[in-house]
Design an enzyme around this catalytic site. Sequence first.
Site, PDB file in Angstrom:
ATOM      1  N   GLU A   8     -13.357  24.373 -13.183  1.00  0.00           N
ATOM      2  CA  GLU A   8     -13.858  23.019 -13.014  1.00  0.00           C
ATOM      3  C   GLU A   8     -13.017  22.027 -13.814  1.00  0.00           C
ATOM      4  O   GLU A   8     -12.250  22.403 -14.713  1.00  0.00           O
ATOM      5  CB  GLU A   8     -15.332  22.953 -13.462  1.00  0.00           C
ATOM      6  N   HIS A  54     -21.111  27.962  -7.608  1.00  0.00           N
ATOM      7  CA  HIS A  54     -21.889  28.891  -8.433  1.00  0.00           C
ATOM      8  C   HIS A  54     -23.373  28.505  -8.471  1.00  0.00           C
ATOM      9  O   HIS A  54     -23.744  27.361  -8.168  1.00  0.00           O
ATOM     10  CB  HIS A  54     -21.339  28.906  -9.859  1.00  0.00           C
ATOM     11  N   GLU A 102       1.789   3.936  -4.053  1.00  0.00           N
ATOM     12  CA  GLU A 102       1.306   2.557  -4.173  1.00  0.00           C
ATOM     13  C   GLU A 102       2.238   1.726  -5.037  1.00  0.00           C
ATOM     14  O   GLU A 102       2.565   0.568  -4.700  1.00  0.00           O
ATOM     15  CB  GLU A 102      -0.106   2.565  -4.744  1.00  0.00           C
ATOM     16  N   ASP A 136       0.861  -1.187   0.000  1.00  0.00           N
ATOM     17  CA  ASP A 136       0.000   0.000   0.000  1.00  0.00           C
ATOM     18  C   ASP A 136       0.892   1.229   0.000  1.00  0.00           C
ATOM     19  O   ASP A 136       2.081   1.178   0.305  1.00  0.00           O
ATOM     20  CB  ASP A 136      -0.908  -0.003   1.237  1.00  0.00           C
ATOM     21  N   ASP A 146      -5.162  -2.853  -2.408  1.00  0.00           N
ATOM     22  CA  ASP A 146      -6.468  -2.201  -2.500  1.00  0.00           C
ATOM     23  C   ASP A 146      -6.479  -1.083  -3.546  1.00  0.00           C
ATOM     24  O   ASP A 146      -7.444  -0.334  -3.637  1.00  0.00           O
ATOM     25  CB  ASP A 146      -6.926  -1.667  -1.139  1.00  0.00           C
TER      26      ASP A 146
END
Length: 408
Positions: free
Chosen positions: A288, A212, A50, A9, A75
């Site tokens: 965005e 927004h 990882e 991990d 995982d």
Amino acid sequence: MPKFVVEADGGSRGNPGPAGYGAVVIDAVTGETLAEAAEYIGIATNNVAEYKGLIAGLKAARTLDPAADVHVRMDSKLVVEQMSGRWKIKHPDMKPLAAEAARILPAGQVRYEWIPREKNKHADRLANEAMDAGKKGKQWEPSRSTAELGARARSAAAPAPQGPPGDAAAGAAKARAALAAASPAVPEQAAPPVGWGSADLGTPATFVLLRHGETVLTPEKRFSGSGGGDPALSAVGRRQADAVAGALAARGTIEAVVSSPLLRCRETADAVATRLGLEVSVEDGLRETDFGAWEGMTFAEVRERYADDLSAWLASPDVAPTGGGESFDSVTTRVAATRTTLLARHPGRTVLVVTHVTPVKTLVRLALGAPPESLFRMELSAASLSAVAYYADGNASLRLLNDTSHLR
């Protein structure tokens, strides 16, 4: 032929941020731990950490017996699928790491399996021990490891969570499991949480995060990022902007206003800034996500046309949408950089940050130290308010999430 299980991990506190990995080699027959490895690797992403953990685990297995049959359990869906050859490796940081991992042992000796995070606690604990050591300017030492003992204690004492996500019984079980897991060696100097016995750090910088108002795409739940059109606020969105402007003016705490460059944010920011008598500063890093070929589509439409790409995107923050979109890892990098810039520019001030769903959720996730998949577990309404306070010691505190009381 000996049979080994390698569990590995990696983690990053910030993604990218201070990162470390952990790996353990287990005798597949007896369950005995044969080797442990962990290392603080400096600033890196979760995926890099990882892969580093995988490499360390495979090297440890090779040292024990280069002819062994190795069953890798992780995982990280991304690493497992890429190393199994089912997913392409596109990110330039991942390609050399995957190639290095593939060279350690012959391909026929290694197989990969994805496991849930709760079944990878030993390696996860090692990775966290490495990051804790790095925070103190040190490296992990095997003599200080509690991962083996912690894993055994949890398997004996902690009940597995039951029930669907969000179920009250499941939540209680997860809480008990978390408490059972939170018993590492006593640190040399434990830093108290913010607001609980900590020294006076002065006035924090506070980001009031405003999503927004609505556009025509919002109620239809269509992907609307920075890679498609640039829609303006709808009539509903303009009313929402006026409502939040009135609410923030009544509070009288906002000292500066910054906005994403996209029109829907600038219109929302202008409505508030006009009411407050402030100027709007535009920050490109607050835009965005670029959703590539998915721009303007509903989730169902994307699932119908690009099912495999959508599954990969949902499984890993390193995967970008179809057609050259932007991965959540990339968004995190630029949002974190913008956060650092704004904190340096506005120490101790309350700043209104007008942006979009993904940047708001990313700032909240980073403040909480939550994993990337938490982005899919937050509700964020149009024209909602959230708030994060940032302290001088680097800690952050989530003060508010998805407040829409001003719209009612």
